[in-house]
Design a protein around this motif. Structure first.
Motif, PDB file in Angstrom:
ATOM      1  N   TRP A  17       0.873  -1.177   0.000  1.00 36.64           N
ATOM      2  CA  TRP A  17       0.000   0.000   0.000  1.00 36.64           C
ATOM      3  C   TRP A  17       0.905   1.219   0.000  1.00 36.64           C
ATOM      4  CZ3 TRP A  17      -5.370  -0.447   0.092  1.00 36.64           C
ATOM      5  CH2 TRP A  17      -5.862  -1.743   0.301  1.00 36.64           C
ATOM      6  N   THR A  19       1.336   5.701  -0.523  1.00 34.68           N
ATOM      7  CA  THR A  19       0.737   7.030  -0.616  1.00 34.68           C
ATOM      8  C   THR A  19       0.840   7.501  -2.070  1.00 34.68           C
ATOM      9  OG1 THR A  19       2.843   8.046   0.030  1.00 34.68           O
ATOM     10  CG2 THR A  19       1.199   7.711   1.776  1.00 34.68           C
ATOM     11  N   GLY A  68      -6.576   1.535  11.142  1.00 33.71           N
ATOM     12  CA  GLY A  68      -6.835   1.871   9.751  1.00 33.71           C
ATOM     13  C   GLY A  68      -8.147   1.260   9.313  1.00 33.71           C
ATOM     14  N   ASP A  69      -8.679   1.779   8.226  1.00 35.34           N
ATOM     15  CA  ASP A  69      -9.905   1.240   7.642  1.00 35.34           C
ATOM     16  C   ASP A  69      -9.768   1.252   6.134  1.00 35.34           C
ATOM     17  OD1 ASP A  69     -11.910   0.920   9.936  1.00 35.34           O
ATOM     18  OD2 ASP A  69     -11.126   2.938  10.263  1.00 35.34           O
ATOM     19  N   ARG A  71     -11.752   1.521   2.759  1.00 33.87           N
ATOM     20  CA  ARG A  71     -13.035   1.948   2.194  1.00 33.87           C
ATOM     21  C   ARG A  71     -12.846   2.154   0.701  1.00 33.87           C
ATOM     22  NH1 ARG A  71     -12.630   5.297   6.790  1.00 33.87           N
ATOM     23  NH2 ARG A  71     -12.269   7.149   5.527  1.00 33.87           N
ATOM     24  N   VAL A  74      -9.337   1.806  -0.678  1.00 30.48           N
ATOM     25  CA  VAL A  74      -8.328   2.753  -0.200  1.00 30.48           C
ATOM     26  C   VAL A  74      -8.123   2.513   1.291  1.00 30.48           C
ATOM     27  CG1 VAL A  74      -7.752   5.201   0.092  1.00 30.48           C
ATOM     28  CG2 VAL A  74      -8.998   4.445  -1.943  1.00 30.48           C
ATOM     29  N   PHE A  76      -7.188   3.956   4.758  1.00 28.70           N
ATOM     30  CA  PHE A  76      -7.078   5.169   5.554  1.00 28.70           C
ATOM     31  C   PHE A  76      -6.437   4.760   6.878  1.00 28.70           C
ATOM     32  CE2 PHE A  76     -10.449   5.785   2.540  1.00 28.70           C
ATOM     33  CZ  PHE A  76     -10.243   7.088   2.087  1.00 28.70           C
ATOM     34  N   HIS A  77      -5.165   5.052   7.003  1.00 30.21           N
ATOM     35  CA  HIS A  77      -4.358   4.629   8.156  1.00 30.21           C
ATOM     36  C   HIS A  77      -3.973   5.878   8.936  1.00 30.21           C
ATOM     37  CE1 HIS A  77      -1.328   2.640  10.573  1.00 30.21           C
ATOM     38  NE2 HIS A  77      -0.359   3.344  10.028  1.00 30.21           N
ATOM     39  N   GLU A  78      -4.713   6.136  10.033  1.00 26.03           N
ATOM     40  CA  GLU A  78      -4.550   7.371  10.800  1.00 26.03           C
ATOM     41  C   GLU A  78      -4.661   8.561   9.853  1.00 26.03           C
ATOM     42  OE1 GLU A  78      -4.675   7.371  14.079  1.00 26.03           O
ATOM     43  OE2 GLU A  78      -4.541   5.208  14.248  1.00 26.03           O
ATOM     44  N   HIS A  79      -3.637   9.376   9.694  1.00 24.58           N
ATOM     45  CA  HIS A  79      -3.702  10.543   8.815  1.00 24.58           C
ATOM     46  C   HIS A  79      -3.267  10.245   7.382  1.00 24.58           C
ATOM     47  CE1 HIS A  79       0.483  10.411  10.054  1.00 24.58           C
ATOM     48  NE2 HIS A  79       0.764  11.117   8.965  1.00 24.58           N
ATOM     49  N   VAL A  81      -3.359   8.274   3.586  1.00 20.57           N
ATOM     50  CA  VAL A  81      -4.234   7.664   2.585  1.00 20.57           C
ATOM     51  C   VAL A  81      -3.331   6.843   1.681  1.00 20.57           C
ATOM     52  CG1 VAL A  81      -5.874   8.074   0.725  1.00 20.57           C
ATOM     53  CG2 VAL A  81      -5.839   9.614   2.699  1.00 20.57           C
ATOM     54  N   TYR A  83      -2.878   3.652  -1.257  1.00 15.68           N
ATOM     55  CA  TYR A  83      -3.517   2.977  -2.378  1.00 15.68           C
ATOM     56  C   TYR A  83      -2.813   1.650  -2.621  1.00 15.68           C
ATOM     57  CZ  TYR A  83      -5.335   7.641  -2.943  1.00 15.68           C
ATOM     58  OH  TYR A  83      -5.939   8.848  -2.707  1.00 15.68           O
TER      59      TYR A  83
END
Length: 88
Positions: A17, A19, A68-69, A71, A74, A76-79, A81, A83
């Motif tokens: 993953w 940025t 992290g989540d 969605r 994508v 979203f790990h704390e602050h 993003v 891919y």
């Protein structure tokens, strides 16, 4: 080999993953570990992770925790993003 010995497919989130600018690269390994690089600093952060549904819980090797989540594909790990990087 019995059916209990059959290897399991890795979780769909396993892999690299990244940025959008490529500065942060987080690899989720199939053994429940992660390795995160930042710029030229390889293995800047390492630790373990668990997945529950679309949610990830991280524990850094120093004891620091994060979440992290995923969605719409994508992470979203704390602050951050991140891919998914697909390799051919």
């Amino acid at each position: 080999m019995t059916s209990n010995d059959t290897p399991r497919d890795p979780h769909p989130y396993v892999g690299m993953w990244v940025t959008a600018d490529g500065f942060i690269r987080q690899e989720l390994l199939p053994n429940g570990r992660y390795d995160e690089a930042r710029g030229d600093r390889r293995s800047a952060y390492t630790g373990s992770y668990t997945v529950t549904g679309n949610h990830l819980d991280y524990v850094d090797d120093t004891g620091f925790t994060a979440t992290g989540d995923v969605r719409d594909g994508v992470l979203f790990h704390e602050h951050l993003v991140l891919y998914r990087e697909f390799r051919p």
